[in-house]
Design a protein around this motif. Sequence first.
Motif, PDB file in Angstrom:
ATOM      1  N   LEU A  84      33.270   6.999 -22.767  1.00  0.00           N
ATOM      2  CA  LEU A  84      32.731   6.926 -24.117  1.00  0.00           C
ATOM      3  C   LEU A  84      33.682   7.617 -25.088  1.00  0.00           C
ATOM      4  CD1 LEU A  84      28.969   7.697 -23.450  1.00  0.00           C
ATOM      5  CD2 LEU A  84      29.894   5.553 -24.319  1.00  0.00           C
ATOM      6  N   PRO A  85      33.927   7.025 -26.239  1.00  0.00           N
ATOM      7  CA  PRO A  85      34.851   7.631 -27.201  1.00  0.00           C
ATOM      8  C   PRO A  85      34.330   8.922 -27.806  1.00  0.00           C
ATOM      9  CG  PRO A  85      33.797   5.711 -28.145  1.00  0.00           C
ATOM     10  CD  PRO A  85      33.414   5.743 -26.698  1.00  0.00           C
ATOM     11  N   LEU A  86      33.020   9.082 -27.841  1.00  0.00           N
ATOM     12  CA  LEU A  86      32.386  10.283 -28.365  1.00  0.00           C
ATOM     13  C   LEU A  86      31.686  11.004 -27.218  1.00  0.00           C
ATOM     14  CD1 LEU A  86      31.497  11.919 -30.927  1.00  0.00           C
ATOM     15  CD2 LEU A  86      29.428  10.520 -30.913  1.00  0.00           C
ATOM     16  N   ILE A  88      16.290   4.558 -32.699  1.00  0.00           N
ATOM     17  CA  ILE A  88      15.289   3.773 -31.990  1.00  0.00           C
ATOM     18  C   ILE A  88      15.431   2.274 -32.199  1.00  0.00           C
ATOM     19  CG2 ILE A  88      13.660   5.708 -32.085  1.00  0.00           C
ATOM     20  CD1 ILE A  88      12.145   4.174 -34.260  1.00  0.00           C
ATOM     21  N   THR A  89      16.462   1.848 -32.901  1.00  0.00           N
ATOM     22  CA  THR A  89      16.622   0.404 -33.116  1.00  0.00           C
ATOM     23  C   THR A  89      17.905  -0.090 -32.454  1.00  0.00           C
ATOM     24  OG1 THR A  89      17.829   0.629 -35.198  1.00  0.00           O
ATOM     25  CG2 THR A  89      15.427   0.573 -35.320  1.00  0.00           C
ATOM     26  N   ILE A  90      17.890  -1.333 -32.042  1.00  0.00           N
ATOM     27  CA  ILE A  90      19.007  -1.922 -31.315  1.00  0.00           C
ATOM     28  C   ILE A  90      20.326  -1.882 -32.073  1.00  0.00           C
ATOM     29  CG2 ILE A  90      19.853  -4.120 -30.379  1.00  0.00           C
ATOM     30  CD1 ILE A  90      16.971  -4.652 -29.458  1.00  0.00           C
ATOM     31  N   PRO A  91      20.356  -2.232 -33.361  1.00  0.00           N
ATOM     32  CA  PRO A  91      21.645  -2.249 -34.079  1.00  0.00           C
ATOM     33  C   PRO A  91      22.332  -0.891 -34.149  1.00  0.00           C
ATOM     34  CG  PRO A  91      19.985  -3.446 -35.305  1.00  0.00           C
ATOM     35  CD  PRO A  91      19.275  -2.707 -34.230  1.00  0.00           C
ATOM     36  N   GLU A  92      21.594   0.188 -33.920  1.00  0.00           N
ATOM     37  CA  GLU A  92      22.180   1.515 -34.013  1.00  0.00           C
ATOM     38  C   GLU A  92      22.914   1.931 -32.737  1.00  0.00           C
ATOM     39  OE1 GLU A  92      19.553   4.246 -36.760  1.00  0.00           O
ATOM     40  OE2 GLU A  92      18.212   3.105 -35.469  1.00  0.00           O
ATOM     41  N   PHE A 115      12.447  -1.021 -27.715  1.00  0.00           N
ATOM     42  CA  PHE A 115      12.791   0.383 -27.551  1.00  0.00           C
ATOM     43  C   PHE A 115      11.837   1.064 -26.582  1.00  0.00           C
ATOM     44  CE2 PHE A 115      14.039   4.579 -28.455  1.00  0.00           C
ATOM     45  CZ  PHE A 115      12.919   5.331 -28.761  1.00  0.00           C
ATOM     46  N   VAL A 116      12.403   1.887 -25.699  1.00  0.00           N
ATOM     47  CA  VAL A 116      11.602   2.651 -24.751  1.00  0.00           C
ATOM     48  C   VAL A 116      11.699   4.150 -25.040  1.00  0.00           C
ATOM     49  CG1 VAL A 116      11.284   3.274 -22.330  1.00  0.00           C
ATOM     50  CG2 VAL A 116      11.844   0.901 -22.951  1.00  0.00           C
ATOM     51  N   ALA A 117      12.909   4.673 -25.064  1.00  0.00           N
ATOM     52  CA  ALA A 117      13.086   6.114 -25.257  1.00  0.00           C
ATOM     53  C   ALA A 117      14.489   6.400 -25.736  1.00  0.00           C
ATOM     54  CB  ALA A 117      12.812   6.869 -23.956  1.00  0.00           C
ATOM     55  N   ALA A 118      14.646   7.533 -26.423  1.00  0.00           N
ATOM     56  CA  ALA A 118      15.954   7.939 -26.908  1.00  0.00           C
ATOM     57  C   ALA A 118      16.070   9.447 -26.868  1.00  0.00           C
ATOM     58  CB  ALA A 118      16.186   7.435 -28.333  1.00  0.00           C
ATOM     59  N   ILE A 119      17.319   9.919 -26.782  1.00  0.00           N
ATOM     60  CA  ILE A 119      17.568  11.355 -26.722  1.00  0.00           C
ATOM     61  C   ILE A 119      18.822  11.672 -27.508  1.00  0.00           C
ATOM     62  CG2 ILE A 119      18.883  11.152 -24.559  1.00  0.00           C
ATOM     63  CD1 ILE A 119      17.543  13.845 -23.714  1.00  0.00           C
ATOM     64  N   SER A 120      18.800  12.795 -28.197  1.00  0.00           N
ATOM     65  CA  SER A 120      19.957  13.195 -28.983  1.00  0.00           C
ATOM     66  C   SER A 120      21.060  13.733 -28.083  1.00  0.00           C
ATOM     67  CB  SER A 120      19.549  14.264 -29.997  1.00  0.00           C
ATOM     68  OG  SER A 120      19.053  15.409 -29.328  1.00  0.00           O
ATOM     69  N   GLY A 121      22.232  13.926 -28.667  1.00  0.00           N
ATOM     70  CA  GLY A 121      23.376  14.341 -27.877  1.00  0.00           C
ATOM     71  C   GLY A 121      23.190  15.653 -27.148  1.00  0.00           C
ATOM     72  N   ALA A 156      24.313   3.501 -25.622  1.00  0.00           N
ATOM     73  CA  ALA A 156      24.942   4.682 -26.209  1.00  0.00           C
ATOM     74  C   ALA A 156      25.306   4.418 -27.660  1.00  0.00           C
ATOM     75  CB  ALA A 156      26.195   5.053 -25.425  1.00  0.00           C
ATOM     76  N   ARG A 157      25.153   5.449 -28.472  1.00  0.00           N
ATOM     77  CA  ARG A 157      25.505   5.342 -29.884  1.00  0.00           C
ATOM     78  C   ARG A 157      26.935   5.824 -30.104  1.00  0.00           C
ATOM     79  NH1 ARG A 157      22.191   7.678 -34.276  1.00  0.00           N
ATOM     80  NH2 ARG A 157      22.963   5.786 -35.277  1.00  0.00           N
ATOM     81  N   GLY A 158      27.377   5.665 -31.349  1.00  0.00           N
ATOM     82  CA  GLY A 158      28.653   6.242 -31.756  1.00  0.00           C
ATOM     83  C   GLY A 158      28.439   7.530 -32.524  1.00  0.00           C
ATOM     84  N   GLN A 159      27.222   8.074 -32.472  1.00  0.00           N
ATOM     85  CA  GLN A 159      26.895   9.316 -33.164  1.00  0.00           C
ATOM     86  C   GLN A 159      26.079  10.208 -32.226  1.00  0.00           C
ATOM     87  OE1 GLN A 159      25.089   8.681 -37.050  1.00  0.00           O
ATOM     88  NE2 GLN A 159      25.857   6.593 -37.100  1.00  0.00           N
ATOM     89  N   TRP A 160      25.914  11.472 -32.604  1.00  0.00           N
ATOM     90  CA  TRP A 160      25.197  12.409 -31.751  1.00  0.00           C
ATOM     91  C   TRP A 160      23.682  12.326 -31.912  1.00  0.00           C
ATOM     92  CZ3 TRP A 160      29.655  14.689 -34.237  1.00  0.00           C
ATOM     93  CH2 TRP A 160      30.723  14.904 -33.354  1.00  0.00           C
TER      94      TRP A 160
END
Length: 124
Positions: A27-29, A106-110, A47-53, A98-102
Amino acid sequence: QVQLLESGGAPVQAGGSLRLSCAASRLPLSNPGMGWFRQAPGEEREFVAAISGGGRSTSYGDSVKGRFSISRENAKNMVYLQMNSLKPEDTGVYYCAARGQWTLAITIPEYRYWGQGTQVTVSS
């Protein structure tokens, strides 16, 4: 190239538990926001679940709140989804993203990167 590899999907009876794992590499980040999504046959991905960095913030879809738990081990580049009290409507392919931010989202485009998915089948 970025790789997200899910594992742990299996057939299970209603009321049972499963633990999904997602191994992230290249991962780049480091420690980006991570999420789990699922897609049932003929349905849209949800969406099921998400967690911050840092792992301090989490979010869950309404249908899994109180039953599923997301966690991560940054030292191992791993993200987990503990699924308890499984229901037939939890059946689907589960995707790690995985996102490109920390921060979490909850949405797919992110989400920028996606795994190939792991199948969870819950029978009644």
